[in-house]
Write a protein that holds these residues in place. Structure first.
Motif, PDB file in Angstrom:
ATOM      1  N   ALA A 237     -15.947  14.270  -2.799  1.00  0.00           N
ATOM      2  CA  ALA A 237     -16.509  15.335  -3.230  1.00  0.00           C
ATOM      3  C   ALA A 237     -17.536  14.956  -4.149  1.00  0.00           C
ATOM      4  O   ALA A 237     -18.431  15.956  -4.029  1.00  0.00           O
ATOM      5  CB  ALA A 237     -15.348  16.245  -4.036  1.00  0.00           C
ATOM      6  N   ASP A 238     -17.412  13.909  -4.851  1.00  0.00           N
ATOM      7  CA  ASP A 238     -18.755  13.656  -5.903  1.00  0.00           C
ATOM      8  C   ASP A 238     -19.798  12.946  -5.331  1.00  0.00           C
ATOM      9  O   ASP A 238     -20.615  12.278  -6.290  1.00  0.00           O
ATOM     10  CB  ASP A 238     -18.018  13.116  -7.109  1.00  0.00           C
ATOM     11  N   TRP A 239     -20.090  12.585  -3.924  1.00  0.00           N
ATOM     12  CA  TRP A 239     -20.791  11.518  -3.381  1.00  0.00           C
ATOM     13  C   TRP A 239     -22.378  11.779  -3.932  1.00  0.00           C
ATOM     14  O   TRP A 239     -22.958  10.741  -3.854  1.00  0.00           O
ATOM     15  CB  TRP A 239     -20.706  11.534  -2.069  1.00  0.00           C
ATOM     16  N   ALA A 240     -22.513  13.144  -3.926  1.00  0.00           N
ATOM     17  CA  ALA A 240     -23.962  13.454  -4.269  1.00  0.00           C
ATOM     18  C   ALA A 240     -24.374  13.279  -5.825  1.00  0.00           C
ATOM     19  O   ALA A 240     -25.479  13.614  -6.335  1.00  0.00           O
ATOM     20  CB  ALA A 240     -24.565  14.531  -3.755  1.00  0.00           C
ATOM     21  N   GLN A 241     -23.326  13.132  -6.905  1.00  0.00           N
ATOM     22  CA  GLN A 241     -23.630  13.503  -8.030  1.00  0.00           C
ATOM     23  C   GLN A 241     -24.613  12.378  -8.611  1.00  0.00           C
ATOM     24  O   GLN A 241     -24.332  11.241  -8.132  1.00  0.00           O
ATOM     25  CB  GLN A 241     -22.124  13.226  -8.945  1.00  0.00           C
ATOM     26  N   GLY A 242     -25.533  12.695  -9.384  1.00  0.00           N
ATOM     27  CA  GLY A 242     -26.516  11.612  -9.964  1.00  0.00           C
ATOM     28  C   GLY A 242     -27.672  11.279  -9.238  1.00  0.00           C
ATOM     29  O   GLY A 242     -28.377  10.658  -9.832  1.00  0.00           O
ATOM     30  N   LEU A 243     -27.629  11.950  -8.075  1.00  0.00           N
ATOM     31  CA  LEU A 243     -28.894  11.760  -7.367  1.00  0.00           C
ATOM     32  C   LEU A 243     -30.076  12.432  -8.092  1.00  0.00           C
ATOM     33  O   LEU A 243     -29.922  13.645  -8.384  1.00  0.00           O
ATOM     34  CB  LEU A 243     -28.695  12.103  -5.781  1.00  0.00           C
ATOM     35  N   ARG A 244     -31.250  11.724  -8.154  1.00  0.00           N
ATOM     36  CA  ARG A 244     -32.575  12.329  -8.611  1.00  0.00           C
ATOM     37  C   ARG A 244     -32.966  13.658  -7.997  1.00  0.00           C
ATOM     38  O   ARG A 244     -32.924  13.930  -6.798  1.00  0.00           O
ATOM     39  CB  ARG A 244     -33.434  11.458  -8.593  1.00  0.00           C
ATOM     40  N   GLY A 245     -32.769  14.957  -8.867  1.00  0.00           N
ATOM     41  CA  GLY A 245     -33.524  16.270  -8.495  1.00  0.00           C
ATOM     42  C   GLY A 245     -32.433  17.000  -7.674  1.00  0.00           C
ATOM     43  O   GLY A 245     -32.883  17.813  -6.820  1.00  0.00           O
ATOM     44  N   VAL A 246     -31.113  16.552  -7.433  1.00  0.00           N
ATOM     45  CA  VAL A 246     -30.240  17.259  -6.585  1.00  0.00           C
ATOM     46  C   VAL A 246     -29.074  17.958  -7.363  1.00  0.00           C
ATOM     47  O   VAL A 246     -28.511  17.226  -8.387  1.00  0.00           O
ATOM     48  CB  VAL A 246     -29.582  15.991  -5.725  1.00  0.00           C
ATOM     49  N   THR A 247     -28.860  19.008  -7.139  1.00  0.00           N
ATOM     50  CA  THR A 247     -27.672  19.753  -7.729  1.00  0.00           C
ATOM     51  C   THR A 247     -26.718  20.309  -6.860  1.00  0.00           C
ATOM     52  O   THR A 247     -27.115  20.664  -5.409  1.00  0.00           O
ATOM     53  CB  THR A 247     -28.072  21.155  -8.340  1.00  0.00           C
ATOM     54  N   VAL A 248     -25.551  19.736  -6.696  1.00  0.00           N
ATOM     55  CA  VAL A 248     -24.572  20.123  -5.760  1.00  0.00           C
ATOM     56  C   VAL A 248     -24.094  21.720  -6.136  1.00  0.00           C
ATOM     57  O   VAL A 248     -23.544  22.056  -6.942  1.00  0.00           O
ATOM     58  CB  VAL A 248     -23.339  19.170  -5.901  1.00  0.00           C
ATOM     59  N   GLU A 249     -24.398  22.492  -4.926  1.00  0.00           N
ATOM     60  CA  GLU A 249     -23.942  23.872  -4.741  1.00  0.00           C
ATOM     61  C   GLU A 249     -22.529  23.963  -4.358  1.00  0.00           C
ATOM     62  O   GLU A 249     -21.694  24.805  -5.139  1.00  0.00           O
ATOM     63  CB  GLU A 249     -24.893  24.549  -3.733  1.00  0.00           C
ATOM     64  N   SER A 250     -22.075  23.484  -3.320  1.00  0.00           N
ATOM     65  CA  SER A 250     -20.528  23.277  -2.982  1.00  0.00           C
ATOM     66  C   SER A 250     -20.179  22.276  -2.443  1.00  0.00           C
ATOM     67  O   SER A 250     -21.172  21.461  -1.693  1.00  0.00           O
ATOM     68  CB  SER A 250     -20.324  24.643  -2.220  1.00  0.00           C
ATOM     69  N   SER A 251     -19.148  21.955  -2.304  1.00  0.00           N
ATOM     70  CA  SER A 251     -18.717  20.481  -1.505  1.00  0.00           C
ATOM     71  C   SER A 251     -17.007  20.991  -1.279  1.00  0.00           C
ATOM     72  O   SER A 251     -16.150  21.244  -2.261  1.00  0.00           O
ATOM     73  CB  SER A 251     -18.765  19.469  -2.346  1.00  0.00           C
TER      74      SER A 251
END
Length: 303
Positions: A237-251
């Motif tokens: 679920a947290d695979w995209a956390q910390g990517l530059r300029g990216v906000t997780v809307e839903s997972s």
């Protein structure tokens, strides 16, 4: 200003310390349908009432065809208020004919128009019934007929789709589209943003008495954030956390929706997704009108 355009030019309205409108401006051109959207209390109804002369602005001006809107011009406007204002004990046909005559139509002309619109809006079998005996949906159709009976040059409708069943929504949508195609400027407010997105040539989003966004649906969507849909079935679920300029809307269940700002690199996002295993979907999209409106409301709450 195009001929036949309704122009609301920097109108302001205060009630004591409460600012209802703060230099509100918008233009609806002939042959154009504009959806007027905003939170409750944002100023939509006040704007419409000032355009009709029901309220007086503290400053600013309303013009039609380049000239100030006076009593004669207002008589050529069709208005559907949010708080329905017809006579409950009066029969449908009699009421529509009476309203047509109030707008300057001859009796026979008003009678023909009343019959035509009751037929067009599916009210033919209700013509001789009192308004109060009709369903709420049919009362709404009568209210639309009242706005159309005098063949108006401008249509202003406040929440016209509220409470309508799907069949009535389609009838009203078709009628408004026909009036637009005849060159009539049409403006309506609505909280049903899917309808606004489907029907309108342009959308105006109002917040705290000011117009904060105005353009075609595609222009507004293009000015909004980029959304990225990723289906990586084995990704945590947290695979995209910390990517530059990216906000997780839903997972959820390997389906992730990301919001990208101007600093984000979608190829960097793709590489991060592939590191988790196979990627079955990787697609860019623009926000819907619902999502844009939600952002405006969120900004208003944050302020």
């Amino acid at each position: 200003m195009p001929e036949g355009a309704l122009e609301i030019d920097r109108i302001s309205k205060r009630y004591g310390d409460v600012v209802a409108l703060d230099e509100m401006s918008l233009t609806v051109r002939g042959g154009e349908m504009l959806g007027f959207v905003g939170s409750n209390g944002a100023g939509k109804t006040t704007t419409m009432r000032i355009a009709l002369g029901v309220l007086a602005a503290d400053s600013g001006q309303v013009r039609y065809g380049g000239a100030p809107v006076d009593r004669a011009v207002r008589n050529r406007i069709g208005y559907m208020p949010e708080e329905r204002g017809l006579y409950p004990k009066m029969k449908v046909l009699e009421q529509l004919q009476y309203l047509g005559e109030l707008h300057g139509m001859r009796r026979t002309e008003a009678a023909r128009a009343a019959n035509r619109w009751t037929e067009r809006l599916g009210l033919a079998e209700r013509r001789e019934e009192q308004l109060q005996k009709l369903s709420l949906g049919n009362q709404q159709r009568v209210q639309l007929a009242a706005a159309l009976v005098h063949d108006p040059e401008v249509l202003i409708l406040d929440e016209p789709f509220s409470g309508l069943d799907p069949v009535a929504v389609e009838v009203m949508s078709t009628v408004l589209g026909e009036k637009r195609d005849q060159g009539v400027p049409v403006i309506f407010s609505s909280h049903q943003l899917d309808l606004v997105q489907r029907l309108c040539d342009r959308v105006g989003i109002v917040r705290r008495g000011r117009m904060v966004a105005d353009g075609t649906v595609e222009e507004l969507r293009s000015s909004g954030p980029v959304l990225l849909t990723v289906h990586a079935p084995h990704a945590p679920a947290d695979w995209a956390q910390g990517l530059r300029g990216v906000t997780v809307e839903s997972s959820r269940g390997g389906h992730t929706t990301l919001r990208l700002d101007d600093t984000a690199d979608d190829q960097e996002v793709l590489r991060a997704a592939l590191e988790t295993g196979p990627v079955h979907e990787f697609s860019r999209a623009r926000p819907s009108l619902n999502e844009l409106f939600r952002d405006v409301v969120t900004e208003e709450t944050d302020e």
